[in-house]
Design a protein around this motif. Structure first.
Motif, PDB file in Angstrom:
ATOM      1  N   VAL A 411      20.158  20.994 -42.486  1.00 35.52           N
ATOM      2  CA  VAL A 411      20.207  20.789 -40.680  1.00 35.52           C
ATOM      3  C   VAL A 411      21.144  21.888 -40.177  1.00 35.52           C
ATOM      4  O   VAL A 411      22.260  22.076 -40.968  1.00 35.52           O
ATOM      5  CB  VAL A 411      20.590  19.477 -40.475  1.00 35.52           C
ATOM      6  CG1 VAL A 411      20.890  19.350 -39.062  1.00 35.52           C
ATOM      7  CG2 VAL A 411      19.665  18.258 -40.842  1.00 35.52           C
ATOM      8  N   GLU A 412      20.611  22.413 -39.450  1.00 37.51           N
ATOM      9  CA  GLU A 412      21.426  23.509 -38.557  1.00 37.51           C
ATOM     10  C   GLU A 412      21.689  22.919 -37.579  1.00 37.51           C
ATOM     11  O   GLU A 412      21.011  22.584 -36.540  1.00 37.51           O
ATOM     12  CB  GLU A 412      20.835  24.815 -38.418  1.00 37.51           C
ATOM     13  CG  GLU A 412      21.685  25.863 -37.660  1.00 37.51           C
ATOM     14  CD  GLU A 412      21.178  27.170 -37.503  1.00 37.51           C
ATOM     15  OE1 GLU A 412      21.618  28.229 -37.044  1.00 37.51           O
ATOM     16  OE2 GLU A 412      20.015  27.321 -38.280  1.00 37.51           O
ATOM     17  N   VAL A 413      23.022  22.890 -37.016  1.00 34.73           N
ATOM     18  CA  VAL A 413      23.574  22.337 -35.834  1.00 34.73           C
ATOM     19  C   VAL A 413      24.055  23.430 -34.609  1.00 34.73           C
ATOM     20  O   VAL A 413      24.614  24.335 -35.027  1.00 34.73           O
ATOM     21  CB  VAL A 413      24.609  21.403 -35.821  1.00 34.73           C
ATOM     22  CG1 VAL A 413      25.247  20.687 -34.395  1.00 34.73           C
ATOM     23  CG2 VAL A 413      24.251  20.154 -36.710  1.00 34.73           C
ATOM     24  N   GLU A 414      23.285  23.407 -33.493  1.00 35.01           N
ATOM     25  CA  GLU A 414      23.694  24.684 -32.435  1.00 35.01           C
ATOM     26  C   GLU A 414      25.106  24.623 -31.967  1.00 35.01           C
ATOM     27  O   GLU A 414      25.822  23.509 -32.191  1.00 35.01           O
ATOM     28  CB  GLU A 414      22.886  24.378 -31.350  1.00 35.01           C
ATOM     29  CG  GLU A 414      21.325  24.864 -31.542  1.00 35.01           C
ATOM     30  CD  GLU A 414      20.749  25.243 -30.251  1.00 35.01           C
ATOM     31  OE1 GLU A 414      21.118  24.826 -29.382  1.00 35.01           O
ATOM     32  OE2 GLU A 414      19.517  25.559 -30.492  1.00 35.01           O
ATOM     33  N   LYS A 415      25.617  25.661 -31.534  1.00 32.62           N
ATOM     34  CA  LYS A 415      26.892  25.819 -31.157  1.00 32.62           C
ATOM     35  C   LYS A 415      27.365  24.841 -30.037  1.00 32.62           C
ATOM     36  O   LYS A 415      26.666  24.796 -29.236  1.00 32.62           O
ATOM     37  CB  LYS A 415      26.784  27.280 -30.803  1.00 32.62           C
ATOM     38  CG  LYS A 415      28.485  27.733 -30.150  1.00 32.62           C
ATOM     39  CD  LYS A 415      28.538  29.222 -29.799  1.00 32.62           C
ATOM     40  CE  LYS A 415      29.769  29.621 -29.045  1.00 32.62           C
ATOM     41  NZ  LYS A 415      29.829  30.895 -28.804  1.00 32.62           N
ATOM     42  N   GLY A 416      28.490  24.291 -30.201  1.00 30.26           N
ATOM     43  CA  GLY A 416      29.006  23.546 -29.172  1.00 30.26           C
ATOM     44  C   GLY A 416      28.349  22.271 -29.272  1.00 30.26           C
ATOM     45  O   GLY A 416      28.774  21.264 -28.026  1.00 30.26           O
ATOM     46  N   SER A 417      27.654  21.702 -30.174  1.00 30.21           N
ATOM     47  CA  SER A 417      26.910  20.542 -30.198  1.00 30.21           C
ATOM     48  C   SER A 417      28.179  19.293 -30.383  1.00 30.21           C
ATOM     49  O   SER A 417      29.137  19.631 -30.826  1.00 30.21           O
ATOM     50  CB  SER A 417      26.181  20.246 -31.190  1.00 30.21           C
ATOM     51  OG  SER A 417      24.825  21.237 -31.038  1.00 30.21           O
ATOM     52  N   ARG A 418      27.759  18.003 -29.835  1.00 26.55           N
ATOM     53  CA  ARG A 418      28.601  17.019 -30.179  1.00 26.55           C
ATOM     54  C   ARG A 418      27.837  15.792 -30.944  1.00 26.55           C
ATOM     55  O   ARG A 418      26.755  15.196 -30.158  1.00 26.55           O
ATOM     56  CB  ARG A 418      29.255  16.326 -28.930  1.00 26.55           C
ATOM     57  CG  ARG A 418      30.097  15.304 -29.276  1.00 26.55           C
ATOM     58  CD  ARG A 418      30.789  14.501 -28.200  1.00 26.55           C
ATOM     59  NE  ARG A 418      31.806  13.674 -28.309  1.00 26.55           N
ATOM     60  CZ  ARG A 418      32.983  13.949 -28.287  1.00 26.55           C
ATOM     61  NH1 ARG A 418      33.401  15.027 -27.780  1.00 26.55           N
ATOM     62  NH2 ARG A 418      34.198  13.055 -28.482  1.00 26.55           N
ATOM     63  N   ILE A 419      28.191  15.603 -32.016  1.00 25.86           N
ATOM     64  CA  ILE A 419      27.489  14.823 -33.018  1.00 25.86           C
ATOM     65  C   ILE A 419      27.991  13.379 -32.894  1.00 25.86           C
ATOM     66  O   ILE A 419      28.967  13.073 -33.455  1.00 25.86           O
ATOM     67  CB  ILE A 419      27.257  15.108 -34.586  1.00 25.86           C
ATOM     68  CG1 ILE A 419      26.591  16.763 -34.506  1.00 25.86           C
ATOM     69  CG2 ILE A 419      26.145  14.149 -34.970  1.00 25.86           C
ATOM     70  CD1 ILE A 419      25.236  16.834 -33.877  1.00 25.86           C
ATOM     71  N   LEU A 420      27.258  12.401 -32.384  1.00 24.18           N
ATOM     72  CA  LEU A 420      27.791  10.915 -31.910  1.00 24.18           C
ATOM     73  C   LEU A 420      28.026  10.428 -33.244  1.00 24.18           C
ATOM     74  O   LEU A 420      27.303  10.627 -34.203  1.00 24.18           O
ATOM     75  CB  LEU A 420      27.015  10.185 -31.088  1.00 24.18           C
ATOM     76  CG  LEU A 420      26.789  10.860 -29.733  1.00 24.18           C
ATOM     77  CD1 LEU A 420      25.952   9.986 -28.741  1.00 24.18           C
ATOM     78  CD2 LEU A 420      28.059  11.299 -28.946  1.00 24.18           C
ATOM     79  N   SER A 437      22.378  15.541 -29.374  1.00 26.58           N
ATOM     80  CA  SER A 437      22.896  17.053 -29.736  1.00 26.58           C
ATOM     81  C   SER A 437      21.732  18.077 -29.549  1.00 26.58           C
ATOM     82  O   SER A 437      20.553  17.745 -29.689  1.00 26.58           O
ATOM     83  CB  SER A 437      23.415  16.799 -31.294  1.00 26.58           C
ATOM     84  OG  SER A 437      22.236  16.939 -32.019  1.00 26.58           O
ATOM     85  N   ARG A 438      22.337  19.226 -29.509  1.00 27.21           N
ATOM     86  CA  ARG A 438      21.515  20.464 -29.671  1.00 27.21           C
ATOM     87  C   ARG A 438      21.231  20.829 -30.916  1.00 27.21           C
ATOM     88  O   ARG A 438      21.832  21.992 -31.439  1.00 27.21           O
ATOM     89  CB  ARG A 438      21.938  21.493 -28.661  1.00 27.21           C
ATOM     90  CG  ARG A 438      22.095  21.065 -27.267  1.00 27.21           C
ATOM     91  CD  ARG A 438      22.974  22.001 -26.343  1.00 27.21           C
ATOM     92  NE  ARG A 438      24.425  22.218 -26.683  1.00 27.21           N
ATOM     93  CZ  ARG A 438      25.120  23.166 -26.333  1.00 27.21           C
ATOM     94  NH1 ARG A 438      24.635  24.200 -25.781  1.00 27.21           N
ATOM     95  NH2 ARG A 438      26.394  23.244 -26.647  1.00 27.21           N
ATOM     96  N   ALA A 439      20.498  20.169 -31.713  1.00 20.93           N
ATOM     97  CA  ALA A 439      20.515  20.518 -33.329  1.00 20.93           C
ATOM     98  C   ALA A 439      19.104  21.159 -33.349  1.00 20.93           C
ATOM     99  O   ALA A 439      18.116  20.543 -32.899  1.00 20.93           O
ATOM    100  CB  ALA A 439      20.708  19.336 -34.034  1.00 20.93           C
ATOM    101  N   LYS A 440      18.781  22.125 -34.273  1.00 22.06           N
ATOM    102  CA  LYS A 440      17.636  22.710 -34.170  1.00 22.06           C
ATOM    103  C   LYS A 440      16.707  22.129 -35.336  1.00 22.06           C
ATOM    104  O   LYS A 440      17.047  21.693 -36.275  1.00 22.06           O
ATOM    105  CB  LYS A 440      18.019  24.341 -34.774  1.00 22.06           C
ATOM    106  CG  LYS A 440      18.574  25.190 -33.816  1.00 22.06           C
ATOM    107  CD  LYS A 440      18.837  26.456 -34.506  1.00 22.06           C
ATOM    108  CE  LYS A 440      19.675  27.481 -33.450  1.00 22.06           C
ATOM    109  NZ  LYS A 440      19.742  28.953 -33.947  1.00 22.06           N
ATOM    110  N   THR A 441      15.605  22.138 -35.020  1.00 28.61           N
ATOM    111  CA  THR A 441      14.438  21.310 -35.746  1.00 28.61           C
ATOM    112  C   THR A 441      15.044  20.307 -36.518  1.00 28.61           C
ATOM    113  O   THR A 441      14.755  20.129 -37.726  1.00 28.61           O
ATOM    114  CB  THR A 441      13.903  22.443 -36.750  1.00 28.61           C
ATOM    115  OG1 THR A 441      14.830  22.944 -37.639  1.00 28.61           O
ATOM    116  CG2 THR A 441      13.495  23.880 -36.086  1.00 28.61           C
ATOM    117  N   ILE A 442      15.321  19.381 -35.731  1.00 32.99           N
ATOM    118  CA  ILE A 442      16.028  18.143 -36.425  1.00 32.99           C
ATOM    119  C   ILE A 442      15.300  16.995 -35.839  1.00 32.99           C
ATOM    120  O   ILE A 442      14.968  16.890 -34.900  1.00 32.99           O
ATOM    121  CB  ILE A 442      17.585  17.935 -36.174  1.00 32.99           C
ATOM    122  CG1 ILE A 442      18.197  19.253 -36.775  1.00 32.99           C
ATOM    123  CG2 ILE A 442      18.068  16.782 -36.921  1.00 32.99           C
ATOM    124  CD1 ILE A 442      19.462  19.375 -36.358  1.00 32.99           C
TER     125      ILE A 442
END
Length: 680
Positions: A411-420, A437-442
């Motif tokens: 998984v790739e997580v975009e810059k500045g994301s907050r994963i709860l 979150s602003r996570a790519k293709t997830i």
């Protein structure tokens, strides 16, 4: 077996000859039959820096097992491939291992029924899950079981249990149960799982059982280690009862409830050693910490189970492989594991975390109790709590991953994301579009109604009394601040936590008695370590008990002001090896000084003794400038000082001022050195 030649009579065993011993067999179930580890297990079996299965196989090898049947369904090809390429398939392997794939097994009951049909088992055998971590003597349990079988022909199982409180961190949530046993705590009469919703409020026992055994023991403080010695008579019982699925809720409960079976079950309650099962994310974390803290010795990271591993142990329970790159300003704290090829950049702070191989930890990253698998990338200025970051994950800069989150493979997580904390992110199928979150293709894995949820454990504490305890039983502990342990845990003490809180009492009495009888420090360390492991006590508990015992001993020996330094120096010199095993970080130094300050509050010559202790610990390099000043500035706990504590502290003012001066002189020397370098 080859047939006996016809021209020779079959050889009969003589009176003094013994029949050949049968192979010691073990059945290992690789599947957990629940979904607690999803989404990680959607793609691969459970693993850490060392695959979980390795700990189970090492335990069986240590126990003298000669043949292993490994049953699996999920990821069977990956497990088969792993075993084939591992040391367990080489000629040097201590046992022969058979990986058995069965598409029909969905429970322990199915495994037992297949065992019955296959006729692979010909004697009593060991039955475990593939996620057991234990260093106990399996042969001891086995011999006890065999001796019992000679006396009691109805005995069909011996199960391993361990004493822990119902709230202990190594107990899986929602897995509490009451064991009703004989007065010796050997035979199990009844097993009752405790439900969380609706909560179990009472246990109904058969009248005949109560009448026949008036001195029964009801035990809720026993952890099921999921290690069983089972008779070959057990698999046919599962075949007869096709609805039995669970080894405890169905088999154990049912076999003890129905007198028609006429079978008996016994327990082996551990007095030493470690045993636990990684059966949920909660126990994955807690047992992982126990491994790091070496409670599972010799099964620790630096045992280097796998080919190519090169972990080395260093003070503070830190483990590091070769070829790790650490920036000069990176701060690596205690209880940390770092795999080879990993690079940690400037300003990063790593505490209590496991980092796999070939990871990249960026600048100013903060990791606290995180679990990071191989080939992960953590960008600059990220903060990650007690979360699981799987292999190949890329977390871009400025992200916050809250404790409890799971980020699965790739998984790739975009810059500045907050994963709860509730997030379970995966690229595998079976999830829903991520919203937090602003996570790519997830996709975010969503538990289905069929998932076996982890529930907050229910407790029967208060429904009955474990034992009657009088105040006189604790009279020797008058010098210990009993609330200190509870404060460290953030709650008040309860009767159900007597096992944990009992450790400081036992350790205090043991150490004080050893000091008075002039035992060697090696014996003291041995006894204290045994108590700590059996109680699963934390190191702050060890420091509390040691501080109390040492101060109590000194007070009995000091008769005048002139004797203070002499007694303090002699006592601490003798106990140097002990102190070295419990003081790892600056916070530990401050804590042990705080404990001693509390013990000396209100005591005659308390201030003089405190100053002598501080000076001796400083001179022996057990406490440095930072440790002394941390205690002086903020080492008195959240509730501040009592007036008596303040008096003890004031008496050390001259010594602390001297330490401050040493600290300033050291800084000046460093500045002068840097200036000289610049001139050059």
């Amino acid at each position: 077996m080859a047939p006996t030649p016809k021209n020779k009579p079959a050889k009969k065993l003589g009176a003094l000859e013994e029949a050949p011993e049968k192979l010691l067999q073990a059945v290992v179930v690789a599947d957990s039959f629940n979904k607690r580890f999803r989404p990680l297990t959607l793609e691969t079996p459970r693993a850490t820096n060392t695959p979980v299965l390795e700990y189970t196989l090492e335990f069986l090898a240590l126990g003298g097992v000669e043949e292993v049947f490994l049953y699996c369904y999920a990821h069977s090809e990956k497990i088969r491939s792993y075993i084939k390429s591992s040391k367990w398939s080489r000629e040097s392997s201590p046992f022969e291992i058979h990986v058995i794939y069965s598409p029909s097994i969905t429970s322990v009951g199915d495994v037992m029924r297949e065992l019955d049909q296959s006729r692979l088992i010909n004697d009593d055998f060991i039955f475990v899950s593939g996620d057991i971590v234990s260093n106990i003597s399996l042969q001891t349990v086995l011999q006890e079981h065999k001796a019992r079988r000679l006396v009691d022909k109805s005995c069909i199982m011996t199960t391993v249990l361990r004493e822990v409180s119902p709230s202990h961190r190594s107990r899986p949530r929602g897995e509490n149960a009451v064991f009703v046993m004989d007065s010796n705590r050997e035979r199990i009469f009844h097993y009752e799982p405790l439900k969380q919703s609706p909560p179990t409020e009472s246990v109904a026992l058969p009248k005949d059982l109560v009448k026949a055994n008036p001195k029964m023991s009801l035990q809720e403080n026993l952890l099921d280690c999921c290690i069983d010695i089972i008779s070959f008579e057990v698999p046919p019982l599962f075949t007869e009862n096709f609805d039995w699925q669970h080894s405890r809720k169905d088999f154990l409960h049912g076999i003890l409830m129905d007198e028609l079976y006429g079978k008996t079950v016994y327990a082996h309650i551990l007095k030493s050693g470690y045993a636990g099962r990684i059966q949920s994310l909660h126990t994955y974390d807690s047992i992982g910490r126990d491994i790091t803290n070496r409670w599972t010795y010799p099964f620790c990271p630096d045992s280097n189970f796998l080919d190519g591993q090169s972990y080395k142990y260093s003070r503070g329970h830190m483990y590091k492989e070769a070829d790790v790159i650490l920036a000069q300003s990176a701060e690596i704290k205690e209880n940390t594991i770092i795999g080879s090829g990993t690079k940690i950049e400037d300003g990063a702070i790593v505490f209590g975390s496991t980092i796999g191989r070939n990871c990249h930890i960026g600048q100013n990253v903060k990791l606290h109790s995180a679990i990071i698998w191989d080939n992960a990338v953590i960008g600059d200025n990220c903060t990650i709590g007690k979360a699981i970051i799987a292999s190949g994950v890329h977390i871009n800069s400025g992200c916050i991953v809250e404790s409890g989150a799971i980020i699965s493979y790739g998984v790739e997580v975009e810059k500045g994301s907050r994963i709860l904390s509730s997030a379970k992110l995966t690229k595998a199928s079976g999830g829903k579009e991520s919203k937090n979150s602003r996570a790519k293709t997830i996709t975010e894995y969503e538990d289905s109604e069929d998932d076996e949820e982890e529930q907050v454990e229910t407790s029967m504490a208060g429904l009955y009394s474990w034992k009657n305890v009088s105040e006189s039983d604790f009279s020797d502990m008058s010098d210990i601040d009993e609330d200190a342990v509870a404060k460290k845990r953030g709650h008040k003490r309860t009767n159900s936590e007597s096992e944990i809180d009992g450790f400081p009492r036992e350790a205090y009495n043991s150490l004080l008695g050893a000091l008075k009888q002039n035992h060697s420090v090696d014996i003291m360390i041995l006894e204290l370590n045994g108590l700590r492991m059996s109680a699963n006590a934390e190191f702050n508990d060890v420091r509390l008990a040691t501080s109390s015992a040492v101060v109590s001993y000194m007070l009995t020996k000091i008769t005048s002001n002139e004797a203070v330094s002499k007694i303090v120096d002699a006592t601490i010199e003798k106990l140097l090896p002990l102190f070295n095993r419990m003081i790892f970080e600056v916070s530990d130094q401050a804590e042990i000084l705080e404990f001693m300050q509390k013990e000396l509050a209100g005591k005659e010559r308390g201030g003089a003794i405190m100053q002598a202790i501080g000076m001796k610990l400083y001179n022996e390099d057990l406490c440095d400038n930072d440790g002394i000043l941390t205690w002086w500035n903020d080492g008195n706990g959240p509730d501040g000082e009592t007036p008596d504590m303040a008096k003890v502290r004031e008496a050390t003012t001259a010594f602390v001022k001297w330490v401050m001066q040493q600290d300033e002189d050291s800084d000046d020397e460093d500045e002068d050195y840097e200036e000289d370098d610049d001139d050059d």
